[in-house]
Design an enzyme around this catalytic site. Structure first.
Site, PDB file in Angstrom:
ATOM      1  N   ASP A 141       0.865  -1.171   0.000  1.00 12.19           N
ATOM      2  CA  ASP A 141       0.000   0.000   0.000  1.00 12.19           C
ATOM      3  C   ASP A 141       0.910   1.233   0.000  1.00 12.19           C
ATOM      4  O   ASP A 141       2.118   1.128   0.253  1.00 12.19           O
ATOM      5  CB  ASP A 141      -0.878  -0.044   1.251  1.00 12.19           C
ATOM      6  CG  ASP A 141      -1.660   1.230   1.471  1.00 12.19           C
ATOM      7  OD1 ASP A 141      -2.282   1.715   0.507  1.00 12.19           O
ATOM      8  OD2 ASP A 141      -1.625   1.752   2.603  1.00 12.19           O
ATOM      9  N   LEU A 142       0.349   2.414  -0.258  1.00 13.12           N
ATOM     10  CA  LEU A 142       1.175   3.627  -0.240  1.00 13.12           C
ATOM     11  C   LEU A 142       0.909   4.494   0.988  1.00 13.12           C
ATOM     12  O   LEU A 142       1.762   4.613   1.856  1.00 13.12           O
ATOM     13  CB  LEU A 142       0.972   4.441  -1.524  1.00 13.12           C
ATOM     14  CG  LEU A 142       2.036   5.547  -1.670  1.00 13.12           C
ATOM     15  CD1 LEU A 142       2.601   5.586  -3.082  1.00 13.12           C
ATOM     16  CD2 LEU A 142       1.470   6.912  -1.289  1.00 13.12           C
ATOM     17  N   ASP A 143      -0.269   5.087   1.119  1.00 10.56           N
ATOM     18  CA  ASP A 143      -0.540   6.007   2.228  1.00 10.56           C
ATOM     19  C   ASP A 143      -0.570   5.266   3.559  1.00 10.56           C
ATOM     20  O   ASP A 143      -1.331   4.307   3.734  1.00 10.56           O
ATOM     21  CB  ASP A 143      -1.890   6.697   2.012  1.00 10.56           C
ATOM     22  CG  ASP A 143      -1.865   7.642   0.834  1.00 10.56           C
ATOM     23  OD1 ASP A 143      -1.569   8.826   1.028  1.00 10.56           O
ATOM     24  OD2 ASP A 143      -2.137   7.190  -0.295  1.00 10.56           O
TER      25      ASP A 143
ATOM     26  N   ASP B  56      -1.729  -0.854   5.943  1.00 14.75           N
ATOM     27  CA  ASP B  56      -1.988  -0.288   7.273  1.00 14.75           C
ATOM     28  C   ASP B  56      -3.466  -0.090   7.589  1.00 14.75           C
ATOM     29  O   ASP B  56      -3.813   0.294   8.709  1.00 14.75           O
ATOM     30  CB  ASP B  56      -1.295   1.074   7.391  1.00 14.75           C
ATOM     31  CG  ASP B  56      -2.020   2.154   6.597  1.00 14.75           C
ATOM     32  OD1 ASP B  56      -2.211   1.954   5.377  1.00 14.75           O
ATOM     33  OD2 ASP B  56      -2.408   3.173   7.175  1.00 14.75           O
TER      34      ASP B  56
END
Length: 253
Positions: free
Chosen positions: A22-24, A200
């Site tokens: 994932d990124l954010d 997250d």
């Protein structure tokens, strides 16, 4: 949902595993506004090394639009699952996407915008295949945003709601990060490897489940129950864990 175990000394073999992030809140710290997010240079350097060590079997699966992901990850150009997997770009650069529901997305965005006008701190993010409403700058608006999005779903039933950290998205029901991971795993250089998903948020749970079901593993960043097998305590810990791959294998691989 269970309580994931500490990641401990887990460091998968780069020759046998495929890596999904994932990124954010995972590769990048969360920010007050989506346009303020940046992937640290040290993380980009570690991703570059890991991509080489894994023979290219590294992808990012995120709710962000494809163009935004490319901007945040540059100079890396990676396989991507953008907008929760509504748009897939494989390792060869080929892009797969469903028929564009442009009219429905436009109408939904306009309907929400008219009702969010004058709501300080609540941000509307338009995407190709959905709409996100962020309230990180106005946490007191959570209840109002939830009620508004429920009303939106009743009016636009072709979408489904996906809650995240200080955000609620309306997206296509056939789209989730688990399906994106599965599609990428069916193609080279991912095929034949074990998948590892790192994320997250609740939006990553579908990809955690998919990775686990494929004899792979999953890492949840932060507190709370999850179907992920392993845990990193906080987002800043990811950089140190990625650095262990650089210690394990020479940079020139």
């Amino acid at each position: 949902m269970t309580v994931p175990s500490s990641i401990g000394n887990f460091l998968p073999d780069t020759a046998a595993w495929a890596f999904f992030f994932d990124l954010d809140g995972t590769l990048a710290p969360l920010a007050e506004r989506p346009d303020q997010v940046r992937v640290p240079d040290t993380v980009l350097a570690s991703l570059t090394h890991l991509q080489r060590a894994a023979g290219g079997a590294l992808a990012v699966i995120s709710g962000r639009p494809l163009e935004t992901l490319d901007q945040l990850l540059q100079p890396l150009v990676l396989p991507l699952g953008a907008e929760h997997g509504a748009i897939i770009r494989n390792a060869e650069g080929r892009i797969q996407a469903p028929a564009n529901p442009a009219d429905a997305v436009r109408d939904l965005a306009a309907w929400l915008a008219s009702r969010l006008d004058g709501q300080p701190g609540v941000l509307l993010e338009r995407k190709s295949f959905g709409v996100a409403v962020h309230y990180r700058l106005a946490p007191q608006a959570k209840g109002a945003v939830q009620a508004l999005m429920a009303s939106a779903l009743a009016r636009f039933p072709q979408f489904e709601l996906l809650p995240g950290k200080m955000v609620i998205e309306a997206k296509l029901p056939s789209v989730d990060k688990g399906r994106a991971l599965l599609r990428l795993m069916q193609e080279s250089p991912f095929a034949g490897r074990k998948p590892l998903m790192v994320g997250d948020d609740t939006t990553d749970e579908a990809a955690f489940r998919q990775a686990n079901e494929m004899n792979g593993s999953s890492v949840k960043i932060g507190p709370g129950p999850s179907c992920a097998a392993l845990r990193l305590d906080e987002q800043g810990d990811l950089e140190g864990w990625l650095g262990r791959f650089r210690d394990q294998t020479p940079y020139g691989v």
